[in-house]
Design a protein around this motif. Structure first.
Motif, PDB file in Angstrom:
ATOM      1  N   ASN A   1       7.246  -4.126   7.183  1.00 12.63           N
ATOM      2  CA  ASN A   1       8.132  -3.354   6.327  1.00 12.63           C
ATOM      3  C   ASN A   1       9.502  -4.015   6.304  1.00 12.63           C
ATOM      4  OD1 ASN A   1       9.626  -1.538   4.971  1.00 12.63           O
ATOM      5  ND2 ASN A   1       9.249   0.190   6.332  1.00 12.63           N
TER       6      ASN A   1
ATOM      7  N   GLU B   1       7.843   3.750   1.166  1.00 16.07           N
ATOM      8  CA  GLU B   1       6.372   3.756   1.185  1.00 16.07           C
ATOM      9  C   GLU B   1       5.826   3.986  -0.203  1.00 16.07           C
ATOM     10  OE1 GLU B   1       4.266   6.777   0.988  1.00 16.07           O
ATOM     11  OE2 GLU B   1       2.449   5.602   1.252  1.00 16.07           O
TER      12      GLU B   1
ATOM     13  N   ILE C   1      -0.705   7.583   6.575  1.00 18.87           N
ATOM     14  CA  ILE C   1       0.251   6.511   6.263  1.00 18.87           C
ATOM     15  C   ILE C   1       1.629   7.103   6.007  1.00 18.87           C
ATOM     16  CG2 ILE C   1       0.824   4.718   4.600  1.00 18.87           C
ATOM     17  CD1 ILE C   1      -2.093   4.136   4.306  1.00 18.87           C
ATOM     18  N   VAL C   2       1.649   8.171   5.227  1.00 20.83           N
ATOM     19  CA  VAL C   2       2.934   8.813   4.937  1.00 20.83           C
ATOM     20  C   VAL C   2       3.589   9.283   6.241  1.00 20.83           C
ATOM     21  CG1 VAL C   2       3.958  10.855   3.918  1.00 20.83           C
ATOM     22  CG2 VAL C   2       2.396   9.483   2.592  1.00 20.83           C
TER      23      VAL C   2
ATOM     24  N   VAL D   1       3.941   0.757  11.429  1.00 17.43           N
ATOM     25  CA  VAL D   1       3.534   0.428  10.067  1.00 17.43           C
ATOM     26  C   VAL D   1       2.577  -0.760  10.068  1.00 17.43           C
ATOM     27  CG1 VAL D   1       4.358  -0.506   7.877  1.00 17.43           C
ATOM     28  CG2 VAL D   1       5.556   1.381   8.949  1.00 17.43           C
TER      29      VAL D   1
ATOM     30  N   PHE E   1       5.055   6.326   8.197  1.00 15.81           N
ATOM     31  CA  PHE E   1       6.338   5.865   7.667  1.00 15.81           C
ATOM     32  C   PHE E   1       7.448   6.845   8.014  1.00 15.81           C
ATOM     33  CE2 PHE E   1       6.490   2.113   5.018  1.00 15.81           C
ATOM     34  CZ  PHE E   1       5.163   1.778   4.885  1.00 15.81           C
TER      35      PHE E   1
ATOM     36  N   TYR F   1       4.735   0.217  -0.986  1.00 20.10           N
ATOM     37  CA  TYR F   1       3.495   0.000  -0.243  1.00 20.10           C
ATOM     38  C   TYR F   1       2.296   0.732  -0.784  1.00 20.10           C
ATOM     39  CZ  TYR F   1       6.134  -2.708   2.980  1.00 20.10           C
ATOM     40  OH  TYR F   1       6.912  -3.695   3.506  1.00 20.10           O
ATOM     41  N   ARG F   2       2.493   1.969  -1.228  1.00 19.02           N
ATOM     42  CA  ARG F   2       1.318   2.715  -1.677  1.00 19.02           C
ATOM     43  C   ARG F   2       0.610   2.041  -2.851  1.00 19.02           C
ATOM     44  NH1 ARG F   2       1.611   9.056  -2.820  1.00 19.02           N
ATOM     45  NH2 ARG F   2       2.846   8.918  -0.937  1.00 19.02           N
TER      46      ARG F   2
END
Lengths: 362, 275, 556
Positions: A86, A140, A250-251, A78, A254, A144-145
């Motif tokens: 994270n 996420e 990114i997904v 991450v 995670f 984070y998004r």
């Protein structure tokens, strides 16, 4: 010029450029080194532990080190992609651990666990992975998004909030008492090797962790997704420009990190027998310490860092703390991990293997 | 070679590498006291890196930097500021959420004499120093021409005013050497000339030596007394503006002659007609 | 590294808007899921005991309805945005309510008839009873009632969405007033009881667990009406600064007067709020002004508490025996030194890394304090007891109310110092460091000195709070000094507004006062904190009472 002259000049140069803070930091380094030497010497002199003891500590350290490495992978992946820690990752591991618990209970209820542990183990691990990945995706999405393009402390705060939500929601859902995995049949035994008594579960955990780690490295090296992940970690904008769907990467990151944490949770339960909803906190810090120790953003670094931390924790009380003649030295076990984290962050934030990032985009 | 005692800034054999990349190589720079000295050169030639070395934003790999005879290379940035070096940045780095006057007041930090106790007790000295600082800040804002906008948030200001504010903030530290990194970027010719006049006033009224990186040749030729040309990390040429303009190597690397420029323009017009 | 963005975040949830029906179903599903989650987490069980309106509706039932109301509201708003008429929008709201009701009822039926208790500890018969409106718990009748109630609630929520803005606000205010009266029953009952002449009102307004039905109606309607009236009066223009001053004065009045007229329980809560205000002002210096993320903050609190303990108690470990008034500055100073020592090593660490480094340091301190190795000095896990109360002349402080005023006076002092620091060259330097550390350095600001100063002052304030805490409780145990406290203080700052002094007070009131006053919170307060943090970051990054954006007059 004679070498001595050069060294004196270098020293004078250092004095010209440094401030008193550098002096304090140097003093701290020396102090820590001295402490370690004294402790180590004292332990050797005391001779409380035999070689056999030490060897069994080493085995334990390697096992727990692999678990730390699995957690560290999530942090490091991450961070490589988002340049953010994270904070809720430890709690992802905890939830994965509980997911494995329910799977194990179900299998135990059906009698499968006792009869065929080798078959049940992958199922339990898979349950942990799925739950871990799911929770990580939730984190996420929420923490984070929304903050991808905002350079601030908001994602950290949000992640702290999520960490609390996960811990205390889990407490509400599952209760605050310790839970234990049901027995895994023949895997509960110990076996003798060269005079050492080793619990089989430790070996199983070690092997399982190794398999997962190898699998992950293979994914990152050999698959398209892995290449995309490395590209995004290197330069997010350039990756977008060549057509990589950064959001999906990114997904995926995670999810994979969460899955690894879930596995770590299951293996932890196998080795330590007891899990609680507050497990995530200290494991999270140690996993982060392992990631930093090895070099954040650096996948093999996570492995190295995990093993080093695990060994340090396992051998530390015996080889170091013993030498200080403290009452109840085991209470300081965690301090070893925390102290290593703090030292690395202060003196060598790029870790043992170095950051894979060229320079932090401060 | 100019007399060393004339030099405010004396950079000798400056070198900077980033890993395998050599950004700056064996650079000598001699900036005379009270003058305006320009650094020009193509992009990536190492100009801003040299600036960063002088202000200790990065530590030089080799070489020496002397300010008025004193070595300043490798010192912490705030000590270099205390020695009297201030700079502005290529992409304006103001404190976006502070007002213009507050930005300048931060610049005054070095020169304010209030102690912790003075601040907590809000005694006479605190009030005197604060009032004086505010007056000085206002004067500086007027000097650069944005006096009326003192109370505006920095990020709400138009680009040209932001650049002037940055200069005011740098001047607040009462530097001996003011380093400007592409101050005329994004300016039209009129603004460019206003900048030239401002730099002249900085040199003449405030007695500050100015070292600037710039791409706008008109501005450079109008204001500089000496020019240093960078190319690929090293010094290509150094001298008076006229000499530089006619130096073959500089023309080949960067400027182009009037004839080559005209030829290029003719070609472009021809292509446009046939397209 | 990262400067905290004190400006409103520009984040907006971007979703592709589907068909209105899908939106309605989605809203209903979310509402239902949220209600189920709350149920399984066990919150309802505690909420069952409190009535909002005596004998008619409990808090648990209210919360269920509120979830569904929200779902219906969202569905209707979404439909209206797509151009539906009011009637249609209400229909969609009803649909959302139906979906939510179905989901919830199904979950409850599942809990009632399937043994999930071994895994989900809250899935008990009591839960089922708590959320049953009518009919036998767990029966089909009860489920049908739930679905109907859900649909109705959804429609009501939708109808509310369709109202004109001022009427909608009025309805919301009326409901909120009713809810507030029911929740804070104890505070208000105490108030009525103690205020002269109003004591007779008490039994008419409040029952044992909540508000009486008559009073409920009066409060709801009255508040709604008041809101409408206030909305429509001609508003004289008030300058922003004057309004802020008025708000500030009101806050001060509230802080000083309310604890005087309520009972001991409220005074105790006020005391705790006061302590956290003191601590949060300390972290405000470090984080709000200087931008240093310090998660090991509780260590300074501990240093202050232990210093007070070691200086003021009759415990054999106590080195000296001083009066409280001498021990207090001593504790503050020693905590300040601790801040200096703590900050030194981590000076060059930035951003997220600093958060983890300070976290690690704080945890090391905690382990040291609770360890057996330090037991001869610090008491180990048994702590130090028998700390003396502060006394002045012959007069001893021993009620929470008196301690509260002590804390208030100290907080005012600390606030004054904070304010003066903020509006000086130090404060500007801190702000510059927060905005852009490298540029600040290039302008001559010594990062080391500035950061160390922030740590020192912040730690001093926390130490002061710790000392008062020790004197109040009379003993110190290491278990009081957990990471959770650092996070509490962080949450107070973030939710109140970083860098804002009134924000610190508001944050403490909301995050400490509320959970203490509402016993329903119990173990769920941290869940509440977590949700509050996430929601605040999404909706209002700058906090509830944000620091004033700096706009100075040109002729200051």
């Amino acid at each position: 010029m004679a070498p001595r002259h050069e060294r004196l000049e270098a020293l004078a140069e250092w004095r010209r450029q440094s401030t008193w803070v550098d002096g304090v930091l140097l003093a701290i380094r020396l102090g820590v080194a001295a402490t370690i030497l004294v402790g180590f010497g004292g332990s050797l002199v005391a001779g409380t532990y035999s070689i056999g003891n030490i060897a069994s500590f080493v085995v334990f350290g390697l096992t727990i080190g692999c678990i730390y490495a699995l957690v560290a992978l999530g942090y490091t992946m991450v961070y490589g992609i988002l340049r953010m820690i994270n904070f809720a990752h430890g709690d992802v591991m905890m939830v994965g651990s509980f997911g494995g618990l329910f799977a194990a209970d179900a299998l135990s209820g059906a009698g499968v666990l006792e009869a065929a542990p080798l078959l049940s183990l992958p199922l339990v691990v898979a349950a942990g992975m799925v739950v871990g990945a799911g929770v990580a995706l939730g984190v996420e999405r929420i923490a984070y998004r929304p903050f991808l393009h905002v350079r601030s402390l908001a994602p950290l705060i949000c992640a702290i909030g999520m960490s609390f939500v996960l811990q205390y929601a889990a407490r509400g859902l599952f209760g605050s008492r310790n839970r234990a995995y049901p027995g895994f049949g023949w895997m509960e035994r110990t076996f003798e090797v060269g005079g050492l008594t080793i619990p089989m579960l430790q070996v199983v955990a070690f092997v399982a962790a190794g398999v997962m780690l190898a699998g992950l490295l293979a994914v990152v090296r050999l698959t398209r997704l892995g290449r995309a992940m490395r590209a995004v970690a290197e330069d997010r904008d350039a990756a977008a420009l060549v057509g990589i769907d950064v959001g999906r990467v990114i997904v995926a990151t995670f999810a994979i990190g969460g899955a690894m944490a879930g596995v770590a949770g299951v293996l932890y339960a196998l080795v330590f027998k007891q899990i609680t909803v507050f497990l995530g906190f200290s494991l999270g810090i140690k996993g982060f310490a392992a990631a930093i120790l090895g070099g954040i953003g650096n996948l093999p670094g996570a492995l190295v860092g995990g093993l080093v931390l695990g060994l340090a924790e396992a051998l530390g009380p015996a080889l170091l703390l013993e030498g200080f003649a403290l009452p109840a030295p085991y209470q300081f076990k965690d301090v070893i991990g925390y102290a290593m984290l703090v030292m690395v962050l202060i003196f060598r934030p790029q870790g043992l293997l170095g950051e894979r990032l060229a320079d932090k985009r401060a | 070679m100019p007399d060393p005692s004339d030099l405010l800034l004396d950079v000798r054999a400056l070198g900077k590498r980033f890993g395998g990349l050599v950004a700056v190589r064996e650079v000598d720079l001699a900036v005379r006291r009270g003058s305006v000295h320009a650094i020009i050169g193509p992009n990536g030639a190492g100009k801003t890196t040299a600036f960063n070395c002088i202000t200790s934003f990065v530590k030089p790999t080799s070489g020496r930097i002397l300010l008025d005879g004193e070595r300043i290379d490798g010192l912490a940035p705030h000590r270099i500021a205390a020695h009297g070096v201030a700079r502005t940045y290529q992409n304006v780095r103001l404190f976006a959420n502070m007002t213009a006057i507050e930005n300048v007041l931060v610049g005054e930090h070095l020169r304010l004499r209030t102690s912790f106790l003075d601040i907590v007790l809000r005694n006479g000295r605190f009030h005197r120093e604060e009032t004086a600082a505010r007056a000085r800040a206002r004067d500086l804002l007027d000097f650069v021409g944005i006096g009326p906008r003192a109370g505006l948030l920095a990020r709400a200001m138009p680009y040209g005013d932001q650049r002037r504010l940055e200069i005011a903030r740098a001047l607040a530290t009462r530097p001996r050497l003011l380093m400007l990194d592409e101050p005329a970027a994004g300016m039209n010719p009129a603004e460019g000339m206003a900048l030239v006049r401002l730099i002249e006033r900085i040199r003449d009224d405030l007695g500050v030596t100015v070292l600037l990186i710039e791409h706008h040749m008109r501005v450079v030729m109008a204001i500089s007394e000496r020019i240093t040309v960078f190319d690929r990390g090293a010094v290509l040429a150094e001298g008076a503006p006229n000499d530089i303009q006619n130096d073959d190597r500089v023309i080949a690397a960067y400027l182009g002659t009037r004839s080559t420029q005209e030829a290029h323009a003719v070609k472009l017009r021809a292509e446009a007609r046939t397209a | 590294m990262s400067s905290f963005d004190i400006v409103t975040s520009s984040f907006r949830i971007h979703r592709r808007r589907g068909h209105a029906v899908a939106e309605a179903v989605r809203a209903g599903a979310f509402a239902g899921a949220a209600a189920i989650a709350f149920a399984l987490v066990g919150a309802y069980l505690i909420m069952d005991r409190r009535f909002v309106v005596e004998d008619i509706i409990t808090l648990a039932q209210t919360v269920v309805l509120l979830f569904v109301l929200g779902g219906g509201h969202a569905a209707a708003r979404s439909a209206a945005r797509d151009g539906a008429t009011a009637a249609t929008a209400i229909g969609f709201g009803a649909l959302a309510g139906l979906v939510a009701g179905l989901l919830f009822a199904a979950a409850i039926l599942l809990v009632a008839h399937v043994g999930l208790r071994s895994h989900l500890v809250a899935a008990s018969p009591m839960l089922v009873r708590a959320v049953t409106f009518l009919g036998a718990p767990g029966s089909a009748v009860a489920a049908a009632v739930l679905v109907t109630a859900g649909t109705a609630a959804g429609s009501v929520g939708a109808a509310a969405a369709m109202l004109r803005a001022d009427r909608r606000t009025a309805v919301l205010i009326g409901l909120a007033a009713l809810l507030g009266a029911g929740l804070f029953r104890d505070v208000f009952a105490g108030l009525l009881h103690n205020l002269p002449g109003l004591a007779a009102l008490e039994p008419m307004v409040f029952g044992v667990g909540g508000v009486t039905p008559v009073a409920a109606a009066v409060i709801a309607v009255g508040a709604a009406g008041l809101s409408l009236v206030l909305h429509h009066r001609r508003r004289p223009p008030i300058a922003a600064s004057t309004r802020r001053r008025i708000e500030g004065v009101l806050l001060v009045v509230l802080l000083v007067l309310v604890p005087l007229v309520t009972d001991a329980f409220v005074a105790q809560v006020a005391m705790l709020v006061g302590l956290y205000v003191l601590m949060a002002m300390g972290l405000n210096i470090e984080l709000g002004l200087a931008g240093l993320v310090d998660l090991g903050f509780v260590a300074f609190f501990a240093v202050g508490a232990y210093t007070m303990a070691l200086a003021c108690s009759s415990d054999p470990r106590a080195a000296v025996h001083l009066s409280f008034w001498l021990a207090l500055p001593l504790a503050t100073t020693i905590a300040a030194v601790a801040g200096l020592l703590f900050g030194l090593p981590v000076l060059r660490v930035r951003g997220d890394y600093l958060a983890m480094a300070t976290l690690g340091l704080g945890e090391i301190v905690r382990v040291l304090v609770v360890s057996d190795a330090m037991k001869p000095y610090l008491g180990g896990s048994q702590g130090i007891i028998e700390i003396a109360r502060p006394s002045l002349g012959g007069w001893t402080l021993d009620t929470p109310l008196q301690f509260y005023f002590l804390a208030l006076i100290l907080a005012a002092l600390v606030g004054l110092v904070s304010w003066r620091l903020q509006h000086s060259r130090i404060g500007r330097a801190w702000l510059a460091i927060r905005e852009d550390e490298d540029v600040a350095q290039a302008l001559g600001i010594d990062l080391v000195a500035a950061k160390l100063l922030a740590y020192t002052v912040g730690a001093a304030f926390a130490g002061m709070a710790g000392a008062v805490f020790a004197a109040l409780i009379g003993s110190v145990y290491p278990h009081s000094f957990q990471l959770a406290i650092s996070i509490n203080v962080l949450a107070i700052l973030v939710i109140g507004g970083l860098g804002s002094l009134p924000g610190v007070v508001v944050g403490s009131l909301v995050l400490i006062g509320l959970p203490e006053l509402l016993r329903e919170f119990g173990e769920f307060r941290y869940l509440f904190y977590g949700i509050a943090l996430v929601v605040t970051m999404h909706l209002k990054t700058e906090g509830l009472w944000p620091a004033v954006a700096r706009q100075e007059a040109t002729d200051a």
